[in-house]
Design an enzyme around this catalytic site. Structure first.
Site, PDB file in Angstrom:
ATOM      1  CB  CYS A   2      21.306   4.445  34.478  1.00 40.12           C
ATOM      2  SG  CYS A   2      20.106   5.678  34.937  1.00 40.12           S
ATOM      3  NE  ARG A  27      22.082  -0.958  32.292  1.00 41.42           N
ATOM      4  CZ  ARG A  27      21.638  -2.008  32.967  1.00 41.42           C
ATOM      5  NH1 ARG A  27      21.543  -3.172  32.351  1.00 41.42           N
ATOM      6  NH2 ARG A  27      21.289  -1.911  34.215  1.00 41.42           N
ATOM      7  CD1 TRP A  75      14.450   5.175  30.836  1.00 38.35           C
ATOM      8  CD2 TRP A  75      14.053   5.129  33.042  1.00 38.35           C
ATOM      9  NE1 TRP A  75      13.106   4.977  31.022  1.00 38.35           N
ATOM     10  CE2 TRP A  75      12.833   4.949  32.356  1.00 38.35           C
ATOM     11  CE3 TRP A  75      14.043   5.147  34.432  1.00 38.35           C
ATOM     12  CZ2 TRP A  75      11.610   4.775  33.017  1.00 38.35           C
ATOM     13  CZ3 TRP A  75      12.833   4.971  35.094  1.00 38.35           C
ATOM     14  CH2 TRP A  75      11.636   4.792  34.386  1.00 38.35           C
ATOM     15  CG  ASN A 101      21.618   1.345  37.061  1.00 41.70           C
ATOM     16  OD1 ASN A 101      20.472   1.781  37.037  1.00 41.70           O
ATOM     17  ND2 ASN A 101      21.915   0.086  36.802  1.00 41.70           N
ATOM     18  N   GLY A 102      20.345   3.298  39.639  1.00 48.18           N
ATOM     19  CA  GLY A 102      19.553   2.866  40.803  1.00 48.18           C
ATOM     20  C   GLY A 102      18.806   4.058  41.370  1.00 48.18           C
ATOM     21  CD  GLU A 482       5.045  -9.816  24.408  1.00 45.85           C
ATOM     22  OE1 GLU A 482       4.632  -9.368  25.488  1.00 45.85           O
ATOM     23  OE2 GLU A 482       6.139  -9.495  23.922  1.00 45.85           O
ATOM     24  CE  LYS A 486       7.264  -6.466  22.231  1.00 44.25           C
ATOM     25  NZ  LYS A 486       7.519  -7.278  23.336  1.00 44.25           N
ATOM     26  CD  GLU A 489       7.293  -3.148  24.333  1.00 43.17           C
ATOM     27  OE1 GLU A 489       7.705  -2.752  25.431  1.00 43.17           O
ATOM     28  OE2 GLU A 489       7.349  -4.343  24.004  1.00 43.17           O
ATOM     29  CG  HIS A 505     -19.045  -7.890  29.571  1.00 44.50           C
ATOM     30  ND1 HIS A 505     -20.302  -8.131  30.064  1.00 44.50           N
ATOM     31  CD2 HIS A 505     -18.663  -9.035  28.950  1.00 44.50           C
ATOM     32  CE1 HIS A 505     -20.655  -9.367  29.785  1.00 44.50           C
ATOM     33  NE2 HIS A 505     -19.675  -9.945  29.101  1.00 44.50           N
ATOM     34  CE  LYS A 603      16.251  -6.406  26.171  1.00 49.45           C
ATOM     35  NZ  LYS A 603      14.881  -6.614  25.729  1.00 49.45           N
TER      36      LYS A 603
HETATM   37  C1  F1P Z   1      10.657  -7.101  32.016  1.00 46.53           C
HETATM   38  C2  F1P Z   1      10.299  -6.069  30.959  1.00 46.53           C
HETATM   39  C3  F1P Z   1      10.493  -6.617  29.541  1.00 46.53           C
HETATM   40  C4  F1P Z   1      10.284  -5.528  28.498  1.00 46.53           C
HETATM   41  C5  F1P Z   1      11.110  -4.271  28.774  1.00 46.53           C
HETATM   42  C6  F1P Z   1      10.992  -3.835  30.211  1.00 46.53           C
HETATM   43  O1  F1P Z   1      12.020  -7.325  31.999  1.00 46.53           O
HETATM   44  O2  F1P Z   1       8.962  -5.693  31.145  1.00 46.53           O
HETATM   45  O3  F1P Z   1       9.597  -7.655  29.311  1.00 46.53           O
HETATM   46  O4  F1P Z   1      10.634  -5.994  27.221  1.00 46.53           O
HETATM   47  O5  F1P Z   1      12.416  -4.516  28.423  1.00 46.53           O
HETATM   48  O6  F1P Z   1      11.139  -4.931  31.130  1.00 46.53           O
HETATM   49  P1  F1P Z   1      12.699  -8.693  32.457  1.00 46.53           P
HETATM   50  O7  F1P Z   1      12.408  -8.880  33.910  1.00 46.53           O
HETATM   51  O8  F1P Z   1      12.143  -9.805  31.623  1.00 46.53           O
HETATM   52  O9  F1P Z   1      14.161  -8.446  32.215  1.00 46.53           O
END
Ligand code: F1P
Length: 608
Positions: A2, A27, A75, A101-102, A482, A486, A489, A505, A603
């Site tokens: 959020c 966000r 979110w 937010n939270g 990783e 990528k 996601e 396995h 994010k």
């Molecule tokens: C961790 C993370 C990121 C990912 C996404 C969700 O965030 O898993 O690696 O790209 O944005 O969160 P952070 O702790 O590195 O900010």
């Protein structure tokens, strides 16, 4: 999770709020809303879906006039992403209007109490209890209402609040979720993140946990949780407004992929002296302190966790110290065995990830030494750590991280090389080779980026696949984790990463004619082993794309090969991940995915 924006000034609030929300949309982006004082009453406009829907709705309604307001991009946590659940939320009489937010963990109990008190709820959100509670405790002073109501909330919050009795004021409060305030020529601001404020000011006040604020058109007053005034100092943020724009690229993700040489260069820069030695002035650890460390824990979430896995291989080889890597949400609840001889390295781009922050607090409680690798200055994790090393990736906007991950790897190599230098666990010549390969890494990564065209062609050949398996051994496996994340996601292709030797396995039962296998083969030491695993999947019909170096190219039975430049074997993940990021990007583009804002993601994950 959020985004919150607030504005109190002389200009028209609606445009400023919407532009701010655009910068915060990374966000969360499942619904959005604003509230603006119009004729001394807050007028709320909100809707489900992206910010574009909100813009459209505002455009079709009577003009929203006013110069004080709050906005939110959501979110969803409690309740589906509908218009009714979108923020802002208001108390029964409309006295308080709130964006949040939270998560309020005890909201169900509070909702029962408030319902018994006669308050009515119009949404399924946890946030609505905050608006009602503020109204319940209001006796003419909004700051005092916050002082009484907010301690009743369990959980985390950053809040933007309007009180109908004070149409010239804007209020904010914070516990655990990020919130900043800014004062510029045009007025005062509240925001979850500096990205929303950079076009007005780069000087910000950061809310400490428990703090409240009242913002006038040209004033910001802070209070502690008891309502007493506190003096705050401004922090200057070293980012330009351009750093949060796309700069001619179609997507932030591509821009950020291309910025990786610079992110790595800037991250490495402070740590190499003119004699080719590593110096880390921020580390409050003497050689004797380092010698006392008997175990390293690396704790993080998502891509930062994947960076930690690279760190494990690097540290164990360089330092001959045992390293455990854990996902923060697991670590915080598993009663890890730690003491003052343990070093806990916390990795987080945002510095606000709720589980990572909680893991840090857990480690602190148990007496471990704490070192954080963080990209955002002044973030919660940075502020609560004993020692902080900042990655210098700059602002990262695309939800899927690229340059912050690369900067985290660079920082882990620096720490590994520094500890090896202090502990003398690596011969001088070998260490010098590592350090000079590290110094050349920005250039090596630039050369890997030149593979963009080749990778785009390969993406065109495979983008219709529904499944992908990434395999590799040791550091190739760490990079594969990783690479696979990528792809899934941003392109929504089901993808898994496996240690190449482990596939047989169980998971090999899923390999059939045409299944895509991405084989990372940059470790010459293990090349023949991985080559044999490639043969196994080829024998079952898989289409194989290999990522290798000029030295590991031979002996690979692949359909397509991506040859990346060679560097020191410990830092190969930084190079091999580059075409994998590009592959995911081009696949997602061909599948018409929303690359910078993939579905269901956000994010900054500030909830558990
Ligand atoms: C961790 C993370 C990121 C990912 C996404 C969700 O965030 O898993 O690696 O790209 O944005 O969160 P952070 O702790 O590195 O900010």
């Amino acid at each position: 999770m959020c985004g919150i924006i607030g504005y109190n000034g002389n200009g028209p609030a609606v445009g400023i709020l919407l532009t701010g929300l655009e910068k915060l949309e990374y966000r969360g982006y499942d619904s959005a809303g604003i509230a603006v004082f119009q004729n001394e009453r807050p007028r709320v406009v909100k809707t489900e879906g992206r910010l574009a829907n909100l813009r459209e709705k505002i455009g079709t309604e009577e003009p929203v006039n006013g110069s004080v307001g709050i906005g939110h991009t959501r979110w969803a946590t409690h309740g589906a992403p509908t218009g009714a659940n979108a923020h802002p939320h208001q108390s029964d009489t409309g006295l308080f209007t709130v964006v949040h937010n939270g998560i309020i963990e005890n909201y169900a109990r509070l909702r029962e109490i408030l319902t018994d008190d006669g308050y009515t709820f119009t949404s399924e959100t946890d946030t609505e209890v905050i608006a009602h509670l503020l109204e319940k405790y209001y006796k003419g002073d909004p700051v005092q209402a916050m002082v009484r109501a907010l301690p009743l909330l369990e959980g985390s919050f950053a809040l933007g609040i309007l009180c109908a009795d004070f149409p010239g004021k804007l209020y904010g409060a914070r516990r655990s979720s990020p919130l900043i305030a800014g004062l510029a020529e045009d007025g005062s601001f509240l925001a979850s993140d500096i990205a929303a404020l950079l076009q007005y000011t780069n000087e910000v006040y950061r809310f400490d946990d428990g703090e409240l604020a009242a913002l006038g058109k040209d004033s910001v007053e802070f209070f502690n949780s008891g309502g007493e005034k506190v003096q705050k100092h401004k922090a200057v943020v070293d980012l330009s407004p351009e750093s949060v724009e796309k700069g001619g690229h179609e997507h932030f993700m591509l821009k950020e992929i291309m910025e990786q040489p610079e992110a790595i260069r800037n991250t490495l820069l402070p740590y190499r002296d003119k004699n080719g030695k590593i110096v880390i002035e921020e580390l409050a650890l003497s050689p004797a302190d380092i010698r006392e460390i008997n175990k390293i824990f690396i704790v993080a979430c998502g891509s930062a966790y994947h960076a930690g896995i690279v760190g494990k291989y690097v540290f164990e080889e360089l330092l001959r110290l045992s390293v455990e890597v854990d996902i923060a949400s697991e670590f915080r609840y598993r009663r890890p065995i730690l003491d003052e001889h343990s070093l806990v390295i916390i990795i987080s781009q945002s510095g606000e990830t709720a589980d990572t922050l909680a893991a840090l607090r857990e480690a602190k409680k148990r007496g471990a030494k704490l070192l954080s690798i963080v990209n955002v200055k002044g973030s919660s994790i940075a502020r609560e750590s004993d020692m902080v090393l900042y990655t210098k990736a700059g602002a990262e906007i695309a939800v899927a991280t690229t340059k912050a991950y690369s900067a985290q790897l660079a920082m882990l190599y620096v720490i590994g090389a520094y500890f090896a230098q202090q502990l003398k666990t690596v011969a001088g010549q070998a260490l010098a080779e590592l350090i000079s390969a590290l110094a050349a890494l920005p250039e090596t990564v630039s050369r890997a980026l030149e593979l963009s065209g080749t990778v785009e062609d390969i993406a065109a050949a495979y983008y219709t696949h529904d499944h992908a398996y990434y395999i590799g051994r040791n550091l190739d496996y760490a990079a594969a984790l990783e690479a696979s994340l990528k792809l899934k996601e941003i392109s929504y292709i089901h993808s898994e990463a496996y240690p190449a030797g482990e596939l047989k396995h169980g998971t090999i039962s899923l390999i059939e004619e045409g299944t895509l296998v991405m084989a990372l083969c940059c470790s010459s030491r293990l090349l023949l082993k991985t080559a044999a695993n490639i043969k196994e999947v080829k024998a079952r019909g898989a289409g194989v794309v290999c990522v290798c170096t000029p030295d590991t190219q031979a002996d690979l039975e692949a359909d397509r090969v991506i040859t990346v430049p060679h560097t020191h074997h410990l830092i190969m993940p930084s190079v091999e991940v580059i075409p994998m990021q590009l592959f995911s990007y081009y696949v997602a583009k061909l599948r018409n995915c929303d690359i910078d804002k993939p579905r269901n993601l956000a994010k900054s994950v500030t909830v558990e």
